[in-house]
Design a protein around this motif. Structure first.
Motif, PDB file in Angstrom:
ATOM      1  N   SER A 119       0.837  -1.195   0.000  1.00  0.00           N
ATOM      2  CA  SER A 119       0.000   0.000   0.000  1.00  0.00           C
ATOM      3  C   SER A 119       0.870   1.242   0.000  1.00  0.00           C
ATOM      4  CB  SER A 119      -0.923   0.007   1.230  1.00  0.00           C
ATOM      5  OG  SER A 119      -1.717   1.164   1.257  1.00  0.00           O
ATOM      6  N   ASP A 120       0.309   2.380  -0.486  1.00  0.00           N
ATOM      7  CA  ASP A 120       1.048   3.643  -0.449  1.00  0.00           C
ATOM      8  C   ASP A 120       0.744   4.434   0.817  1.00  0.00           C
ATOM      9  OD1 ASP A 120      -1.512   4.557  -0.921  1.00  0.00           O
ATOM     10  OD2 ASP A 120      -1.083   5.411  -2.902  1.00  0.00           O
ATOM     11  N   ALA A 121       0.034   3.819   1.757  1.00  0.00           N
ATOM     12  CA  ALA A 121      -0.279   4.457   3.041  1.00  0.00           C
ATOM     13  C   ALA A 121      -0.243   3.398   4.136  1.00  0.00           C
ATOM     14  CB  ALA A 121      -1.667   5.103   2.981  1.00  0.00           C
ATOM     15  N   GLN A 122      -0.086   3.877   5.378  1.00  0.00           N
ATOM     16  CA  GLN A 122      -0.219   2.931   6.488  1.00  0.00           C
ATOM     17  C   GLN A 122      -1.677   2.492   6.481  1.00  0.00           C
ATOM     18  OE1 GLN A 122       1.339   4.277  10.193  1.00  0.00           O
ATOM     19  NE2 GLN A 122       0.651   2.468  11.297  1.00  0.00           N
ATOM     20  N   ASP A 123      -1.875   1.194   6.422  1.00  0.00           N
ATOM     21  CA  ASP A 123      -3.190   0.710   6.031  1.00  0.00           C
ATOM     22  C   ASP A 123      -3.503  -0.602   6.722  1.00  0.00           C
ATOM     23  OD1 ASP A 123      -5.534   0.612   4.587  1.00  0.00           O
ATOM     24  OD2 ASP A 123      -4.579   0.789   2.628  1.00  0.00           O
ATOM     25  N   SER A 124      -4.761  -0.982   6.687  1.00  0.00           N
ATOM     26  CA  SER A 124      -5.151  -2.338   7.089  1.00  0.00           C
ATOM     27  C   SER A 124      -5.731  -3.022   5.862  1.00  0.00           C
ATOM     28  CB  SER A 124      -6.174  -2.306   8.225  1.00  0.00           C
ATOM     29  OG  SER A 124      -7.371  -1.699   7.809  1.00  0.00           O
ATOM     30  N   SER A 125      -5.394  -4.280   5.697  1.00  0.00           N
ATOM     31  CA  SER A 125      -5.876  -5.029   4.534  1.00  0.00           C
ATOM     32  C   SER A 125      -6.593  -6.283   4.993  1.00  0.00           C
ATOM     33  CB  SER A 125      -4.705  -5.400   3.617  1.00  0.00           C
ATOM     34  OG  SER A 125      -3.818  -6.292   4.274  1.00  0.00           O
ATOM     35  N   ARG A 126      -7.499  -6.727   4.138  1.00  0.00           N
ATOM     36  CA  ARG A 126      -8.280  -7.929   4.435  1.00  0.00           C
ATOM     37  C   ARG A 126      -8.420  -8.711   3.143  1.00  0.00           C
ATOM     38  NH1 ARG A 126     -11.483  -8.873   8.817  1.00  0.00           N
ATOM     39  NH2 ARG A 126     -13.079 -10.470   8.607  1.00  0.00           N
ATOM     40  N   CYS A 127      -8.146 -10.021   3.194  1.00  0.00           N
ATOM     41  CA  CYS A 127      -8.326 -10.891   2.042  1.00  0.00           C
ATOM     42  C   CYS A 127      -9.259 -12.029   2.414  1.00  0.00           C
ATOM     43  CB  CYS A 127      -6.992 -11.436   1.549  1.00  0.00           C
ATOM     44  SG  CYS A 127      -5.959 -10.176   0.764  1.00  0.00           S
ATOM     45  N   ARG A 128      -9.996 -12.520   1.422  1.00  0.00           N
ATOM     46  CA  ARG A 128     -10.991 -13.569   1.648  1.00  0.00           C
ATOM     47  C   ARG A 128     -10.833 -14.631   0.569  1.00  0.00           C
ATOM     48  NH1 ARG A 128     -16.932 -11.421   2.034  1.00  0.00           N
ATOM     49  NH2 ARG A 128     -16.239 -10.943   4.155  1.00  0.00           N
ATOM     50  N   ARG A 143       2.386  -1.269   5.644  1.00  0.00           N
ATOM     51  CA  ARG A 143       3.213  -0.096   5.889  1.00  0.00           C
ATOM     52  C   ARG A 143       3.144   0.855   4.692  1.00  0.00           C
ATOM     53  NH1 ARG A 143       8.378  -3.480   7.887  1.00  0.00           N
ATOM     54  NH2 ARG A 143       7.339  -5.098   6.699  1.00  0.00           N
ATOM     55  N   ALA A 144       3.408   2.112   4.972  1.00  0.00           N
ATOM     56  CA  ALA A 144       3.297   3.134   3.922  1.00  0.00           C
ATOM     57  C   ALA A 144       4.429   3.066   2.904  1.00  0.00           C
ATOM     58  CB  ALA A 144       3.253   4.520   4.572  1.00  0.00           C
ATOM     59  N   ASN A 145       5.499   2.341   3.201  1.00  0.00           N
ATOM     60  CA  ASN A 145       6.668   2.324   2.304  1.00  0.00           C
ATOM     61  C   ASN A 145       6.557   1.298   1.187  1.00  0.00           C
ATOM     62  OD1 ASN A 145       7.032  -0.054   3.660  1.00  0.00           O
ATOM     63  ND2 ASN A 145       8.998   0.481   4.590  1.00  0.00           N
ATOM     64  N   GLY A 146       5.408   0.665   1.038  1.00  0.00           N
ATOM     65  CA  GLY A 146       5.223  -0.282  -0.059  1.00  0.00           C
ATOM     66  C   GLY A 146       5.787  -1.668   0.176  1.00  0.00           C
ATOM     67  N   THR A 147       6.187  -1.973   1.411  1.00  0.00           N
ATOM     68  CA  THR A 147       6.687  -3.312   1.730  1.00  0.00           C
ATOM     69  C   THR A 147       5.534  -4.314   1.656  1.00  0.00           C
ATOM     70  OG1 THR A 147       8.345  -2.397   3.217  1.00  0.00           O
ATOM     71  CG2 THR A 147       7.819  -4.735   3.483  1.00  0.00           C
ATOM     72  N   GLY A 148       5.768  -5.421   0.968  1.00  0.00           N
ATOM     73  CA  GLY A 148       4.723  -6.437   0.816  1.00  0.00           C
ATOM     74  C   GLY A 148       4.465  -7.194   2.101  1.00  0.00           C
ATOM     75  N   GLU A 149       3.213  -7.445   2.382  1.00  0.00           N
ATOM     76  CA  GLU A 149       2.802  -8.254   3.526  1.00  0.00           C
ATOM     77  C   GLU A 149       1.991  -9.444   3.004  1.00  0.00           C
ATOM     78  OE1 GLU A 149       3.654  -7.905   6.653  1.00  0.00           O
ATOM     79  OE2 GLU A 149       4.655  -5.974   6.466  1.00  0.00           O
ATOM     80  N   SER A 173      -7.442   2.380   3.617  1.00  0.00           N
ATOM     81  CA  SER A 173      -6.922   3.748   3.521  1.00  0.00           C
ATOM     82  C   SER A 173      -6.220   4.062   2.209  1.00  0.00           C
ATOM     83  CB  SER A 173      -5.945   4.037   4.672  1.00  0.00           C
ATOM     84  OG  SER A 173      -6.580   3.869   5.912  1.00  0.00           O
ATOM     85  N   GLY A 174      -5.197   3.282   1.867  1.00  0.00           N
ATOM     86  CA  GLY A 174      -4.367   3.640   0.725  1.00  0.00           C
ATOM     87  C   GLY A 174      -4.676   2.839  -0.524  1.00  0.00           C
ATOM     88  N   ASN A 175      -4.056   3.256  -1.617  1.00  0.00           N
ATOM     89  CA  ASN A 175      -4.130   2.489  -2.856  1.00  0.00           C
ATOM     90  C   ASN A 175      -3.238   1.261  -2.723  1.00  0.00           C
ATOM     91  OD1 ASN A 175      -5.827   4.390  -4.138  1.00  0.00           O
ATOM     92  ND2 ASN A 175      -4.062   5.675  -4.617  1.00  0.00           N
ATOM     93  N   TRP A 176      -3.716   0.124  -3.141  1.00  0.00           N
ATOM     94  CA  TRP A 176      -2.971  -1.118  -2.919  1.00  0.00           C
ATOM     95  C   TRP A 176      -2.707  -1.841  -4.225  1.00  0.00           C
ATOM     96  CZ3 TRP A 176      -5.337  -5.833  -4.096  1.00  0.00           C
ATOM     97  CH2 TRP A 176      -6.723  -5.816  -4.267  1.00  0.00           C
ATOM     98  N   SER A 177      -1.676  -2.685  -4.148  1.00  0.00           N
ATOM     99  CA  SER A 177      -1.296  -3.533  -5.278  1.00  0.00           C
ATOM    100  C   SER A 177      -1.019  -4.935  -4.759  1.00  0.00           C
ATOM    101  CB  SER A 177      -0.044  -2.987  -5.968  1.00  0.00           C
ATOM    102  OG  SER A 177      -0.292  -1.692  -6.474  1.00  0.00           O
ATOM    103  N   ALA A 178      -1.209  -5.910  -5.633  1.00  0.00           N
ATOM    104  CA  ALA A 178      -1.004  -7.313  -5.262  1.00  0.00           C
ATOM    105  C   ALA A 178       0.085  -7.929  -6.119  1.00  0.00           C
ATOM    106  CB  ALA A 178      -2.295  -8.102  -5.431  1.00  0.00           C
ATOM    107  N   SER A 179       0.786  -8.894  -5.563  1.00  0.00           N
ATOM    108  CA  SER A 179       1.794  -9.646  -6.310  1.00  0.00           C
ATOM    109  C   SER A 179       1.893 -11.048  -5.734  1.00  0.00           C
ATOM    110  CB  SER A 179       3.156  -8.950  -6.251  1.00  0.00           C
ATOM    111  OG  SER A 179       3.613  -8.884  -4.914  1.00  0.00           O
TER     112      SER A 179
END
Length: 197
Positions: A119-128, A143-149, A173-179
């Motif tokens: 994510s480009d922001a400190q964020d919470s994510s949820r996957c299903r 984390r806001a620094n784009g580190t993958g979780e 919160s932020g825009n997110w990307s998946a890999s």
């Protein structure tokens, strides 16, 4: 009072004493030498409880019994959907975005999924992870620094007709990307769900 008559040691008394001594001392040794063979055992009387564990070998069993065609075949198969990158720049939403889908034939499956979110922001994510009405969910902070979780999910499900397994995600919160997204479905003989309480 004096006993009448005299005690006399006779040949019969000596032999009887020796025989008694041998019977008492040597009886166990004589019994240990008895050998029991198949002729002494009635057919179909020896059971699994009578056989010492881990003492039988393949050569002791009927030829072809192990791994024979009479044994039920192991009918497992694995199916996978993979997506190295994407989607990217997904806006935060309360709605889930579909990241990957895997179509499956009827049958019982053990299903695993993994995905890395940034994510480009400190964020919470949820996957299903969903398979018809069955689902598993995972929550991770980003984390806001784009580190993958990484999110890791799994479930077991039986499809009575052709169906699909889907992996969906969202952030708050932020825009997110998946890999590095993968869905792995392993077909098994049967799948049963049991609650933990």
């Amino acid at each position: 009072m004096r006993l009448k008559g005299r005690f006399r040691l006779s040949y019969a008394n000596v032999i009887a004493t020796i025989a008694l001594f041998i019977a008492l001392c040597g009886g166990t040794a004589a019994a240990a030498k008895i050998v029991i063979t198949g002729k002494n055992i009635k057919n179909n009387t020896v059971t699994s409880a009578d056989v010492k564990n881990y003492t039988l070998q393949a050569k002791d069993l009927k030829k072809g019994l192990l791994g024979s065609a009479a044994a039920a075949p192991l009918s497992s198969a694995a199916f996978q959907a993979a997506r190295d990158a994407g989607p990217t720049g997904v806006a935060p939403s309360q709605n889930y975005t579909n990241v990957a889908t895997l179509s499956v034939a009827p049958g019982s499956y053990v299903i695993f999924a993994k995905i890395d979110l940034q994510s480009d922001a400190q964020d919470s994510s949820r996957c299903r992870l969903t398979a018809e009405a069955s689902q598993d969910e995972s929550n991770r902070g980003l984390r806001a620094n784009g580190t993958g979780e990484a999110h890791n999910l799994q479930l077991a499900h039986t499809f009575t007709q052709p169906g699909a397994v889907s992996l969906l995600c969202r952030t708050s919160s932020g825009n997110w990307s998946a890999s590095d997204t993968k869905i792995l479905a392993i077909k098994v003989g049967s799948a049963q769900a049991q609650g933990i309480g």
